[in-house]
Design a protein around this motif. Structure first.
Motif, PDB file in Angstrom:
ATOM      1  N   GLY A  63       0.816  -1.207   0.000  1.00  0.00           N
ATOM      2  CA  GLY A  63       0.000   0.000   0.000  1.00  0.00           C
ATOM      3  C   GLY A  63       0.851   1.259   0.000  1.00  0.00           C
ATOM      4  O   GLY A  63       1.861   1.357  -0.700  1.00  0.00           O
ATOM      5  N   ALA A  64       0.455   2.230   0.822  1.00  0.00           N
ATOM      6  CA  ALA A  64       1.125   3.535   0.830  1.00  0.00           C
ATOM      7  C   ALA A  64       2.567   3.426   1.311  1.00  0.00           C
ATOM      8  O   ALA A  64       3.408   4.267   0.987  1.00  0.00           O
ATOM      9  CB  ALA A  64       0.349   4.506   1.718  1.00  0.00           C
ATOM     10  N   ASP A 135       0.935  -6.426   8.044  1.00  0.00           N
ATOM     11  CA  ASP A 135      -0.449  -6.032   8.303  1.00  0.00           C
ATOM     12  C   ASP A 135      -1.447  -6.775   7.411  1.00  0.00           C
ATOM     13  O   ASP A 135      -2.561  -6.323   7.214  1.00  0.00           O
ATOM     14  CB  ASP A 135      -0.597  -4.526   8.079  1.00  0.00           C
ATOM     15  CG  ASP A 135      -0.206  -4.140   6.647  1.00  0.00           C
ATOM     16  OD1 ASP A 135       0.425  -4.975   5.962  1.00  0.00           O
ATOM     17  OD2 ASP A 135      -0.537  -3.026   6.226  1.00  0.00           O
ATOM     18  N   ASP A 136      -1.008  -7.896   6.818  1.00  0.00           N
ATOM     19  CA  ASP A 136      -1.907  -8.640   5.923  1.00  0.00           C
ATOM     20  C   ASP A 136      -1.506 -10.110   5.977  1.00  0.00           C
ATOM     21  O   ASP A 136      -0.433 -10.479   5.502  1.00  0.00           O
ATOM     22  CB  ASP A 136      -1.760  -8.081   4.493  1.00  0.00           C
ATOM     23  CG  ASP A 136      -2.702  -8.755   3.510  1.00  0.00           C
ATOM     24  OD1 ASP A 136      -3.261  -9.821   3.844  1.00  0.00           O
ATOM     25  OD2 ASP A 136      -2.860  -8.215   2.407  1.00  0.00           O
ATOM     26  N   ASP A 137      -2.367 -10.932   6.555  1.00  0.00           N
ATOM     27  CA  ASP A 137      -1.994 -12.336   6.767  1.00  0.00           C
ATOM     28  C   ASP A 137      -2.626 -13.273   5.740  1.00  0.00           C
ATOM     29  O   ASP A 137      -2.734 -14.468   5.964  1.00  0.00           O
ATOM     30  CB  ASP A 137      -2.372 -12.777   8.188  1.00  0.00           C
ATOM     31  CG  ASP A 137      -3.867 -12.640   8.443  1.00  0.00           C
ATOM     32  OD1 ASP A 137      -4.592 -12.189   7.529  1.00  0.00           O
ATOM     33  OD2 ASP A 137      -4.316 -12.982   9.547  1.00  0.00           O
ATOM     34  N   ARG A 138      -3.034 -12.726   4.580  1.00  0.00           N
ATOM     35  CA  ARG A 138      -3.757 -13.577   3.623  1.00  0.00           C
ATOM     36  C   ARG A 138      -2.870 -14.485   2.780  1.00  0.00           C
ATOM     37  O   ARG A 138      -3.345 -15.500   2.279  1.00  0.00           O
ATOM     38  CB  ARG A 138      -4.614 -12.704   2.693  1.00  0.00           C
ATOM     39  CG  ARG A 138      -5.834 -12.126   3.407  1.00  0.00           C
ATOM     40  CD  ARG A 138      -6.589 -11.198   2.504  1.00  0.00           C
ATOM     41  NE  ARG A 138      -5.737 -10.099   2.091  1.00  0.00           N
ATOM     42  CZ  ARG A 138      -6.019  -9.276   1.081  1.00  0.00           C
ATOM     43  NH1 ARG A 138      -7.116  -9.442   0.387  1.00  0.00           N
ATOM     44  NH2 ARG A 138      -5.201  -8.296   0.772  1.00  0.00           N
ATOM     45  N   ARG A 139      -1.601 -14.150   2.589  1.00  0.00           N
ATOM     46  CA  ARG A 139      -0.742 -15.023   1.786  1.00  0.00           C
ATOM     47  C   ARG A 139      -0.441 -16.289   2.575  1.00  0.00           C
ATOM     48  O   ARG A 139       0.188 -16.244   3.625  1.00  0.00           O
ATOM     49  CB  ARG A 139       0.562 -14.319   1.441  1.00  0.00           C
ATOM     50  CG  ARG A 139       0.385 -13.265   0.368  1.00  0.00           C
ATOM     51  CD  ARG A 139       1.696 -12.601   0.034  1.00  0.00           C
ATOM     52  NE  ARG A 139       1.570 -11.764  -1.142  1.00  0.00           N
ATOM     53  CZ  ARG A 139       2.551 -11.035  -1.645  1.00  0.00           C
ATOM     54  NH1 ARG A 139       3.738 -11.034  -1.064  1.00  0.00           N
ATOM     55  NH2 ARG A 139       2.355 -10.308  -2.726  1.00  0.00           N
ATOM     56  N   ALA A 140      -0.877 -17.434   2.023  1.00  0.00           N
ATOM     57  CA  ALA A 140      -0.751 -18.691   2.765  1.00  0.00           C
ATOM     58  C   ALA A 140       0.283 -19.629   2.146  1.00  0.00           C
ATOM     59  O   ALA A 140       1.034 -20.293   2.849  1.00  0.00           O
ATOM     60  CB  ALA A 140      -2.109 -19.383   2.834  1.00  0.00           C
ATOM     61  N   VAL A 141       0.287 -19.708   0.815  1.00  0.00           N
ATOM     62  CA  VAL A 141       1.190 -20.636   0.140  1.00  0.00           C
ATOM     63  C   VAL A 141       1.887 -19.888  -0.998  1.00  0.00           C
ATOM     64  O   VAL A 141       1.225 -19.236  -1.813  1.00  0.00           O
ATOM     65  CB  VAL A 141       0.412 -21.854  -0.436  1.00  0.00           C
ATOM     66  CG1 VAL A 141       1.346 -22.796  -1.168  1.00  0.00           C
ATOM     67  CG2 VAL A 141      -0.335 -22.595   0.672  1.00  0.00           C
TER      68      VAL A 141
END
Ligand code: OGA
Ligand code: MN
Length: 214
Positions: A63-64, A135-141
């Motif tokens: 992001g920024a 601040d972003d925990d969506r990356r899993a694999v």
């Protein structure tokens, strides 16, 4: 499919091996994952994009707060979208098969896939890192597929995996090979090489735990 997409004649076998490796050690290396035909088609596509000036210096952060920092990473990237070329669409379909297999076998709840071409000029590297943003925990694999024909060990440019309690493992970026690992855990880096280095790097993403808890 107009031509074989996975090099292995038994697609099931290679997907099962990846699942097995992820369960037992959190990462997998499949040297002959893509068919030579698809690997060379994707390499040609990456080079065309490079020649047309479509790859841009990759940023660090999100992001920024994102900034280009060559002392951290020196690759140039362009994100893939569906409908850009038949090779890219085949690759995206193949990744969707892998996503579904990981969900079926491991209940990972992977929802999306994002991926970019990456070009490392000679001397470029990517310092040790983990693929998850603070601040972003969506990356899993994490998934990396290499596109370099005739890559030799003396060219350098290995992906170095820093494994817990084991010596580090170096993987050469040889055309058609695939590396998969759990994004939150695996510390890794790209060593500088002496030749142009092409790859596709991507991530299967799950729902954010921030969203789930809200
Ligand atoms: C990345 C990365 C590995 C590679 O882009 O996050 O770690 O071998 N790439 O290109
Ligand atoms: Mn990485």
């Amino acid at each position: 499919m107009p031509f074989p997409v996975i090099a292995d004649t038994e697609a099931f076998t290679v997907l099962a091996r990846i699942v097995d490796d992820l369960v037992t050690c959190g990462w997998s290396h499949q040297p002959d994952f893509l068919s030579p035909h698809l690997a060379s088609g994707l390499a040609a596509e990456c080079l065309t994009r490079l020649e047309h000036g479509q790859l841009a210096p990759a940023g660090v952060g999100r992001g920024a707060g994102q900034a280009v920092r060559n002392a951290v990473r020196g690759d140039h990237i362009q994100w893939l979208e569906a409908g850009q070329s038949s090779e890219c669409d085949l690759y995206l379909r193949l990744m969707d098969e892998l996503r579904q297999e990981l969900n079926r076998a491991l209940f990972l709840g992977l929802q999306e896939y994002e991926t970019h071409f990456a070009f490392y000029p000679p001397g470029a590297f990517y310092q040790q890192h983990v693929d998850r943003f603070r601040d972003d925990d969506r990356r899993a694999v994490s998934i990396v597929v290499y596109l370099n024909q005739d890559w030799l060990p003396e060219y350098g440019g290995a992906l170095r995996l820093h494994l817990e309690g084991e010596p580090a493992r170096d993987i050469l970026p040889i055309a058609g090979s695939l590396v998969v690992f759990l994004s939150a855990k695996m510390l890794h880096e790209v060593l500088p090489g002496t030749k142009d280095r092409l790859s596709l790097t991507g991530w299967f993403k799950c729902r954010s735990s921030y969203e789930i808890s809200n």
